[in-house]
Design a protein around this motif. Structure first.
Motif, PDB file in Angstrom:
ATOM      1  N   ARG A  74     -18.504 -27.698   1.508  1.00 55.43           N
ATOM      2  CA  ARG A  74     -17.916 -26.442   1.016  1.00 55.43           C
ATOM      3  C   ARG A  74     -18.936 -25.305   0.977  1.00 55.43           C
ATOM      4  O   ARG A  74     -18.571 -24.130   0.945  1.00 55.43           O
ATOM      5  N   TRP A  98     -20.764 -22.749   4.879  1.00 53.02           N
ATOM      6  CA  TRP A  98     -20.486 -21.388   5.360  1.00 53.02           C
ATOM      7  C   TRP A  98     -21.475 -20.404   4.741  1.00 53.02           C
ATOM      8  O   TRP A  98     -22.110 -19.627   5.448  1.00 53.02           O
ATOM      9  N   SER A  99     -21.620 -20.433   3.438  1.00 48.45           N
ATOM     10  CA  SER A  99     -22.546 -19.499   2.785  1.00 48.45           C
ATOM     11  C   SER A  99     -23.997 -19.878   3.072  1.00 48.45           C
ATOM     12  O   SER A  99     -24.840 -18.991   3.245  1.00 48.45           O
ATOM     13  N   ARG A 110     -21.956 -16.803  12.581  1.00 43.67           N
ATOM     14  CA  ARG A 110     -20.679 -17.338  12.117  1.00 43.67           C
ATOM     15  C   ARG A 110     -19.558 -16.487  12.674  1.00 43.67           C
ATOM     16  O   ARG A 110     -19.762 -15.308  12.953  1.00 43.67           O
ATOM     17  N   GLN A 131     -14.923 -16.444  13.789  1.00 42.16           N
ATOM     18  CA  GLN A 131     -13.569 -17.004  13.709  1.00 42.16           C
ATOM     19  C   GLN A 131     -13.083 -17.574  15.040  1.00 42.16           C
ATOM     20  O   GLN A 131     -11.953 -18.004  15.133  1.00 42.16           O
ATOM     21  N   ALA A 186     -13.134 -24.970   3.368  1.00 34.94           N
ATOM     22  CA  ALA A 186     -13.367 -24.636   1.963  1.00 34.94           C
ATOM     23  C   ALA A 186     -13.099 -25.865   1.097  1.00 34.94           C
ATOM     24  O   ALA A 186     -12.380 -26.782   1.497  1.00 34.94           O
ATOM     25  N   GLY A 246     -15.215 -29.913   0.196  1.00 34.94           N
ATOM     26  CA  GLY A 246     -14.976 -29.274   1.477  1.00 34.94           C
ATOM     27  C   GLY A 246     -15.031 -30.294   2.605  1.00 34.94           C
ATOM     28  O   GLY A 246     -14.955 -31.504   2.376  1.00 34.94           O
ATOM     29  N   SER A 306      -8.176 -19.610   9.492  1.00 35.07           N
ATOM     30  CA  SER A 306      -8.369 -19.705   8.040  1.00 35.07           C
ATOM     31  C   SER A 306      -7.510 -20.806   7.420  1.00 35.07           C
ATOM     32  O   SER A 306      -7.753 -21.206   6.277  1.00 35.07           O
ATOM     33  N   LYS A 366     -13.218 -21.669   6.408  1.00 29.68           N
ATOM     34  CA  LYS A 366     -13.997 -20.424   6.370  1.00 29.68           C
ATOM     35  C   LYS A 366     -14.195 -19.867   7.773  1.00 29.68           C
ATOM     36  O   LYS A 366     -14.214 -18.666   7.962  1.00 29.68           O
TER      37      LYS A 366
END
Length: 164
Positions: A48, A51-52, A60, A62, A73, A81, A124, A144
């Protein structure tokens, strides 16, 4: 004689206790460990957080690309996640992924379908093949986006497929 029986029992209990300890051979493979093993994305932490944690180290986006990591997520159903490695882009809404610990504890799945079911077409919300039902999952999982290894360029045609 009693001394020999006590020694035999002690030896048996010691052997049983050793056999009951978890070992690397008996450990269940987690998605994070597997993604690091087969991709060029090397991030630590729970899925989870990938991504950050990727910010500033990896691009990063889509758009799916072979070799990228799809970061899910955390939810109530999957609080830590999930991460999966893109094996192949089929089209804008369908990819094949390699991942672990989705359809069963520690189970590795290669080349299974993931479908973008988001209204915006931005990955998403994703439904993923679930072996017990022999179909894509019944629920959409929030994602994410994709984390691109440094070996990928902006040109998807040069994307390197996942190892393994």
């Amino acid at each position: 004689m009693l001394h020999m029986i006590k020694n035999a029992v002690a030896a048996f209990l010691a052997l049983f206790a050793f056999a009951a300890l978890p070992s690397a051979a008996h450990a269940r493979l987690q998605c994070v460990t597997y993604a690091r093993q087969i991709s060029d994305v090397q991030i630590s932490g729970n899925a989870r957080d990938w991504w950050s944690n990727a910010e500033g180290s990896y691009d990063r986006g889509q758009q799916p690309k072979a070799g990228a990591v799809l970061a899910f997520a955390g939810t109530r159903a999957m609080p830590y996640g999930h991460v999966a490695v893109v094996r192949k882009v089929v089209d804008a809404r369908h990819i094949l992924i390699d991942h672990a610990n989705w359809s069963g504890p520690g189970m590795v799945e290669k080349g299974v379908m993931a479908i973008d079911v988001s209204a915006a077409g931005d990955w998403s919300e994703v439904r993923v093949w679930y072996a017990p039902t022999r179909s894509v999952g019944l629920r959409a999982s929030p994602a994410k986006g994709f984390i691109y290894p440094r070996t990928l360029t902006a040109d998807a045609s040069s994307a390197k497929p996942a190892k393994g």
